[in-house]
Design an enzyme around this catalytic site. Structure first.
Site, PDB file in Angstrom:
ATOM      1  N   SER A 322       0.941 -49.585  25.373  1.00 10.87           N
ATOM      2  CA  SER A 322       2.772 -50.811  25.836  1.00 10.87           C
ATOM      3  C   SER A 322       2.382 -51.671  25.575  1.00 10.87           C
ATOM      4  CB  SER A 322       2.348 -50.905  27.213  1.00 10.87           C
ATOM      5  OG  SER A 322       3.053 -51.355  27.918  1.00 10.87           O
ATOM      6  N   TRP A 325       4.506 -51.484  22.133  1.00 15.52           N
ATOM      7  CA  TRP A 325       5.937 -50.639  22.673  1.00 15.52           C
ATOM      8  C   TRP A 325       7.287 -51.673  22.850  1.00 15.52           C
ATOM      9  CZ3 TRP A 325       9.679 -51.323  26.626  1.00 15.52           C
ATOM     10  CH2 TRP A 325      10.284 -50.707  26.813  1.00 15.52           C
ATOM     11  N   HIS A 326       6.525 -52.475  23.119  1.00 13.55           N
ATOM     12  CA  HIS A 326       7.579 -53.817  23.317  1.00 13.55           C
ATOM     13  C   HIS A 326       8.011 -54.661  22.658  1.00 13.55           C
ATOM     14  CE1 HIS A 326       6.256 -53.755  27.083  1.00 13.55           C
ATOM     15  NE2 HIS A 326       7.127 -54.495  27.550  1.00 13.55           N
ATOM     16  N   GLY A 327       7.304 -54.526  20.967  1.00 14.89           N
ATOM     17  CA  GLY A 327       7.622 -54.493  19.964  1.00 14.89           C
ATOM     18  C   GLY A 327       6.684 -55.262  18.830  1.00 14.89           C
ATOM     19  N   PHE A 478      13.945 -54.302  22.444  1.00 15.54           N
ATOM     20  CA  PHE A 478      12.331 -53.588  22.882  1.00 15.54           C
ATOM     21  C   PHE A 478      12.940 -52.286  22.950  1.00 15.54           C
ATOM     22  CE2 PHE A 478      10.576 -57.565  25.014  1.00 15.54           C
ATOM     23  CZ  PHE A 478      10.725 -57.745  23.977  1.00 15.54           C
TER      24      PHE A 478
END
Length: 478
Positions: A322, A325-327, A478
């Site tokens: 997770s 996924w954000h960066g 993102f």
């Protein structure tokens, strides 16, 4: 195209009028209009990346049909693998190529070896993480026999590219949103008014709260060595409201806009800062992403079943993925790992499902115990936000060290009184509306119309007074 822009203020009424007054007699034409409007909305940023959305739409539309036409397990798996490979492959190339190259070079530099990498000047397509997960859910659910494939390509293309939630969610499941494109939609005045009300509140969150917090957050984080520990704590505090106001504000505008066109999107934030532990926070923060990872990653791994070691492994995987996924930055991975460490004791001692109701559900004010729990949870989240906001791990660690050692118990060097007042009002309104889908959904409805409209007028005035430049939403990156 930004929600908080003059372009969108012109775009939305035009699409609304065409949708309800020109094409209202034809469901197919309404869906086609949504596709065209969505492509204009997205192409306003960079038309070249429309090909990626079209490719994902065609790919998963065709694969969905072929999966349903075969019962051979190996062929079904191969088709699903094709969907996952191309969707995740495109996401990985545009979002993570340079990250992996730079990390590879750094690992060799640690041993004294020098490598000249071939990095690329890659532009990250806005919203690629969101619509990629949305199309993947379609293929996966067909593979799991939870959904029948559609033969209506226009409806499916509208589902993938639906402009209110295209670039920053909520991440909708095909099982929920796609069927809404098959059914005739009739204009509902009360739903439209409710949508406008939610758009207004979302704009307040973004323009008044988030953008004004951002001014001070940027100054403090960009030059953190010049400030005292108390000022640095203020910077993290304001960032907590910046990112919440920015992202939940986007979700409110998206959900409200969808309602104007007769669609219902799922709630994406449920007042997360009123959580009494970290597990509750993650049930209330970015709900569409959390549940996506739960259903398509965490549960297939075994979830909370099996040995304690397997449970720990699954939690670490889900939070680290997770974060990633954000960066493409180690700060996001560490941010995810920190939240995993917060969550693990609750899971291992079976305390992760204790708080599933609304805090102080039948009372106006919380108890002292509830206030204490919310305060501790908020402080833990604040510490993790440092890594989310920092440019690098050294930046985050330096910030935390400076905050802890340099005059922490002192008056902050910045004291934006007007912003404190706005945040205080914001918290009060959110608390009063914490049982609803959004804070002002039912607020003042029991009072005379003049009071309601006075309240809405005050919000609009604040948006006008404190609205600055057209600032992009944080989650666009993102």
């Amino acid at each position: 195209m930004l929600f908080n822009s003059l372009d969108f203020a012109v775009f939305l009424p035009i699409v609304f009028v065409l949708y309800w007054f020109v094409f209202k007699t034809s469901l197919k034409l309404q869906n086609l209009l949504i596709v065209l409007a969505s492509y204009v909305f997205y192409g306003w940023w960079d038309w070249r990346f429309l090909s990626l959305i079209l490719f994902s739409s065609v790919l998963d539309y065709v694969i969905g049909i072929y999966i349903s036409q075969t019962t051979l397990p190996s062929k079904r798996k191969a088709l699903l693998f094709t969907s996952v490979f191309f969707n995740i492959g495109l996401l990985g190339f545009f979002k993570y190529y340079n990250f992996f190259v730079d990390s590879f070079v750094s690992s060799f530099s640690f041993f004294g070896w020098t490598i000249q990498p071939n990095t690329l000047n890659i532009i990250l397509p806005v919203g690629i993480s969101f619509y990629t997960f949305q199309t993947l859910s379609y293929s996966i659910d067909i593979y799991r026999n939870k959904l029948q494939p559609t033969r209506n390509f226009i409806g499916f293309a509208a589902f993938v590219s639906f402009f209110p939630q295209l670039v920053a969610g909520p991440i909708e499941r095909a099982t929920h949103l796609l069927p809404q494109f098959y059914n005739k939609r009739l204009f509902n005045y009360h739903k439209a008014v409710d949508g406008l009300r939610q758009i207004l509140w979302g704009m307040f969150k973004k323009v008044v709260i988030a953008d004004n917090c951002a001014r001070y957050v940027n100054m403090i984080f960009d030059d953190y060595t010049s400030y005292s520990g108390s000022t640095l704590f203020l910077g993290v505090f304001l960032f907590a409201f910046q990112i919440y106001g920015d992202f939940s504000g986007y979700s409110d505008i998206a959900i409200g806009t969808a309602r104007l066109f007769g669609f219902e999107l799922k709630q994406n934030f449920a007042f997360p800062y009123f959580s009494r532990d970290v597990a509750e926070f993650w049930r209330r923060w970015h709900i569409s992403l959390s549940t996506w990872f739960r259903d398509y990653v965490y549960i297939p791994l075994g979830g909370s079943q099996g040995s304690k070691l397997n449970q720990i492994r699954n939690v670490l995987i889900i939070f680290v993925v997770s974060g990633f996924w954000h960066g493409a930055n180690w700060t996001f991975i560490v941010w995810g790992a920190i939240n995993a460490l917060y969550f693990l004791p609750l899971l291992l001692f079976e305390r992760n499902r204790v708080h599933t109701d609304v805090v102080a559900a039948y009372r106006l004010l919380p108890s002292f115990k509830e206030v204490f729990k919310m305060g501790i949870t908020f402080l833990l989240i604040l510490l993790s936000w440092v890594f989310f906001r920092a440019e690098s791990l050294s930046h985050a660690l330096g910030y935390l060290w400076q905050m802890a050692t340099d005059n922490f118990v002192s008056i902050p060097q910045m004291r934006p009184t007007y912003l404190f007042v706005l945040i205080f009002i914001f918290i009060i309104v959110e608390w009063l509306g914490r049982k609803q889908q959004y804070a002002i959904e039912l607020l003042w409805l029991q009072y005379p119309k003049v009071m309601r409209w006075g309240f809405y007028f005050c919000i609009a005035i604040l948006i006008f007074l404190y609205g600055g430049q057209e600032a992009a939403f944080i989650y666009f990156q993102f």
